[in-house]
Design a protein around this motif. Structure first.
Motif, short mmCIF file in Angstrom:
data_model
loop_
_atom_site.label_atom_id
_atom_site.label_comp_id
_atom_site.label_asym_id
_atom_site.label_seq_id
_atom_site.Cartn_x
_atom_site.Cartn_y
_atom_site.Cartn_z
N VAL A 27 0.83 -1.20 0.00
CA VAL A 27 0.00 0.00 0.00
C VAL A 27 0.87 1.26 0.00
O VAL A 27 0.63 2.20 -0.77
N VAL A 28 1.88 1.30 0.86
CA VAL A 28 2.74 2.48 0.93
C VAL A 28 3.51 2.67 -0.37
O VAL A 28 3.65 3.80 -0.86
N ALA A 29 4.00 1.58 -0.96
CA ALA A 29 4.69 1.70 -2.25
C ALA A 29 3.75 2.22 -3.34
O ALA A 29 4.16 3.01 -4.19
N SER A 30 2.49 1.80 -3.29
CA SER A 30 1.51 2.29 -4.27
C SER A 30 1.26 3.77 -4.07
O SER A 30 1.14 4.52 -5.05
N LEU A 31 1.16 4.21 -2.82
CA LEU A 31 0.96 5.64 -2.55
C LEU A 31 2.13 6.45 -3.08
O LEU A 31 1.95 7.53 -3.65
N ARG A 32 3.35 5.93 -2.90
CA ARG A 32 4.54 6.63 -3.42
C ARG A 32 4.48 6.70 -4.94
O ARG A 32 4.81 7.74 -5.55
N SER A 33 4.07 5.62 -5.58
CA SER A 33 4.01 5.59 -7.04
C SER A 33 2.99 6.58 -7.58
O SER A 33 3.16 7.16 -8.65
N LEU A 34 1.91 6.80 -6.83
CA LEU A 34 0.86 7.73 -7.25
C LEU A 34 1.19 9.18 -6.92
O LEU A 34 0.42 10.08 -7.24
N GLY A 35 2.31 9.40 -6.26
CA GLY A 35 2.71 10.76 -5.91
C GLY A 35 2.03 11.31 -4.67
O GLY A 35 2.16 12.50 -4.37
N ASP B 112 4.46 12.83 -1.94
CA ASP B 112 5.38 13.87 -2.38
C ASP B 112 5.14 15.21 -1.70
O ASP B 112 5.87 16.17 -1.95
N ALA B 113 4.11 15.28 -0.85
CA ALA B 113 3.82 16.55 -0.16
C ALA B 113 4.99 16.94 0.73
O ALA B 113 5.64 16.10 1.36
N ARG B 114 5.26 18.26 0.76
CA ARG B 114 6.39 18.78 1.53
C ARG B 114 5.98 19.06 2.98
O ARG B 114 4.91 19.59 3.25
N LEU B 115 6.88 18.71 3.88
CA LEU B 115 6.71 19.03 5.29
C LEU B 115 7.37 20.38 5.57
O LEU B 115 8.13 20.90 4.74
N PRO B 116 7.09 20.98 6.74
CA PRO B 116 7.73 22.27 7.06
C PRO B 116 9.25 22.22 7.02
O PRO B 116 9.90 23.24 6.78
N THR B 117 9.84 21.06 7.22
CA THR B 117 11.30 20.94 7.18
C THR B 117 11.86 20.95 5.76
O THR B 117 13.07 21.04 5.57
N GLY B 118 10.97 20.81 4.76
CA GLY B 118 11.41 20.74 3.38
C GLY B 118 11.46 19.33 2.84
O GLY B 118 11.52 19.13 1.63
N ALA B 119 11.46 18.34 3.72
CA ALA B 119 11.46 16.95 3.29
C ALA B 119 10.05 16.54 2.87
O ALA B 119 9.06 17.16 3.26
N THR B 120 9.96 15.51 2.04
CA THR B 120 8.66 14.99 1.64
C THR B 120 8.16 13.95 2.64
O THR B 120 8.92 13.46 3.48
N LEU B 121 6.89 13.60 2.49
CA LEU B 121 6.34 12.54 3.34
C LEU B 121 7.08 11.23 3.10
O LEU B 121 7.30 10.45 4.03
N ALA B 122 7.47 10.97 1.85
CA ALA B 122 8.22 9.76 1.53
C ALA B 122 9.57 9.75 2.24
O ALA B 122 9.99 8.72 2.78
N ASP B 123 10.24 10.90 2.27
CA ASP B 123 11.52 10.99 2.97
C ASP B 123 11.33 10.70 4.46
O ASP B 123 12.12 9.96 5.06
N ALA B 124 10.31 11.31 5.03
CA ALA B 124 10.05 11.11 6.46
C ALA B 124 9.73 9.65 6.76
O ALA B 124 10.19 9.09 7.76
N ALA B 125 8.93 9.03 5.89
CA ALA B 125 8.57 7.63 6.09
C ALA B 125 9.80 6.73 5.99
O ALA B 125 9.95 5.77 6.75
N SER B 126 10.70 7.05 5.06
CA SER B 126 11.92 6.27 4.89
C SER B 126 12.81 6.37 6.12
O SER B 126 13.36 5.36 6.60
N VAL B 127 12.96 7.58 6.66
CA VAL B 127 13.77 7.78 7.86
C VAL B 127 13.14 7.05 9.05
O VAL B 127 13.82 6.37 9.82
N LEU B 128 11.82 7.15 9.17
CA LEU B 128 11.12 6.48 10.27
C LEU B 128 11.25 4.96 10.14
O LEU B 128 11.39 4.26 11.14
N ALA B 129 11.22 4.46 8.89
CA ALA B 129 11.39 3.03 8.68
C ALA B 129 12.75 2.57 9.18
O ALA B 129 12.87 1.55 9.86
N ALA B 130 13.79 3.34 8.84
CA ALA B 130 15.14 2.99 9.28
C ALA B 130 15.24 3.00 10.80
O ALA B 130 15.85 2.10 11.41
#
Length: 329
Positions: free
Chosen positions: A250-258, A261-279
């Motif tokens: 599901v998460v991979a599908s959401l990433r594929s659909l864009g 890609d929404a930006r957070l106040p820090t400048g990172a995207t939701l995908a970036d934040a999810a990747s960091v949280l996954a690690a």
């Protein structure tokens, strides 16, 4: 959490993709005291179980169909050949060495597909003990580190192109973080290729996990007590397919659909934040595995599982190099 944070800081300083190894080693060190391990066991077990599942789910944010088709698509055949050959080799070697699941399966799948992530995803499905998970992670990490240190040197000696080396690293090195470290140690373009090839290779974990859940459900259904607890097909499927596998898709599908890609106040995207949280979740899970493991039992596993990992590492490395040269030579 403190162990995971310490592993993150130390791993970032070393720049060798060692965060997962450090988290496990620190957990083992702290849990070496029987008194500390007994006190920490409930929390460590929860961390190993639930942080792992959340982390695997969020790993889907690293993948998009565009990335896979742009670079990974060209290496799909090489990936299929490498992964299939490695799994068959692992099963054959395990029988020759007298090894049985869960440990042999964890090492074989970790070597063949995506290192620690594969081990941690498969472990709860096949009901592996903490010491088996810790041993498999330790084995994978050792050979991943060897790859980080030796492959870039070998690549320069062989005068490999960036694309060839990146493909080789993506096929041969086990853990994703160590693939990234290996690729970028050679060159930035090689690092880009290695990362995408590795992310594509990681997809092989999905059919493996689904096959493992089917096998585990069949084994459970064959037990005498299971005959008295008939379930509907929907309930059977719900138990057979782990929610974190569904979440990954599901998460991979959401990433594929864009949609990530929404930006957070820090400048990172939701995908970036999810990747960091996954690690971070995976680090917490590994720290929990280490804390819950009796290191004396770990040392009693013996050398044969390590020999399985060593043989697979050599064969996968040689096969990956040959395939990379065929594609880009």
């Amino acid at each position: 959490m403190l162990i995971a944070a310490a592993a993150r800081l130390a791993g970032s300083a070393l720049q060798l993709g060692l965060e997962t190894a450090i988290a496990l080693v620190l957990g083992l060190a702290v849990g070496a005291s029987a008194r500390v391990r007994e006190w920490a066991l409930p929390g460590a077990t929860i961390a190993a179980r639930y942080a792992l599942r959340i982390g695997i789910t969020l790993l889907g944010a690293r993948l998009t169909l565009a990335q896979l088709l742009a670079t990974g698509g060209s290496s799909i055949v090489a990936i299929v050949v490498t992964v299939t050959s490695a799994l068959l080799l692992g099963a054959w070697l395990a029988r020759r060495l007298g090894l049985v699941p869960p440990l042999s399966a964890l090492i074989a799948v970790g070597m063949a597909i995506c290192g620690n992530s594969a081990i941690l995803a498969l472990s709860p499905i096949i009901k592996a003990h903490h010491r088996e998970t810790a041993y498999a992670v330790s084995t994978i990490t050792i050979f991943g580190l060897i790859g980080v240190l030796l492959l870039p040197v070998a690549g320069h000696l062989l005068a490999l192109s960036d694309a060839t080396f990146g493909t080789w690293a993506g096929l041969a090195v086990n853990d994703t973080a160590q693939v990234v470290a290996t690729g970028y140690a050679y060159s930035p373009p090689a690092g880009d290729v290695a990362t995408v090839v590795k992310l594509t290779r990681n997809l092989a974990i999905l059919p493996v996990l689904l096959g493992a859940t089917w096998w585990a459900h069949r084994e459970a259904a064959s037990e005498p007590s299971a005959a008295q607890s008939a379930s509907s097909p929907i309930a059977m499927i719900g138990r057979a397919v782990p929610w974190f596998v569904v979440g990954f898709v599901v998460v991979a599908s959401l990433r594929s659909l864009g949609l990530l890609d929404a930006r957070l106040p820090t400048g990172a995207t939701l995908a970036d934040a999810a990747s960091v949280l996954a690690a971070l979740c995976i680090l917490v899970a590994l720290a929990g595995v280490g804390l819950a493991t009796d290191i004396r039992a770990l040392l009693g596993v013996g050398p044969r599982p390590f020999l399985l990992g060593a043989t697979m590492w050599v064969v996968i490395g040689a096969l990956g190099l040959a395939l990379a040269q065929v594609y880009h030579g």
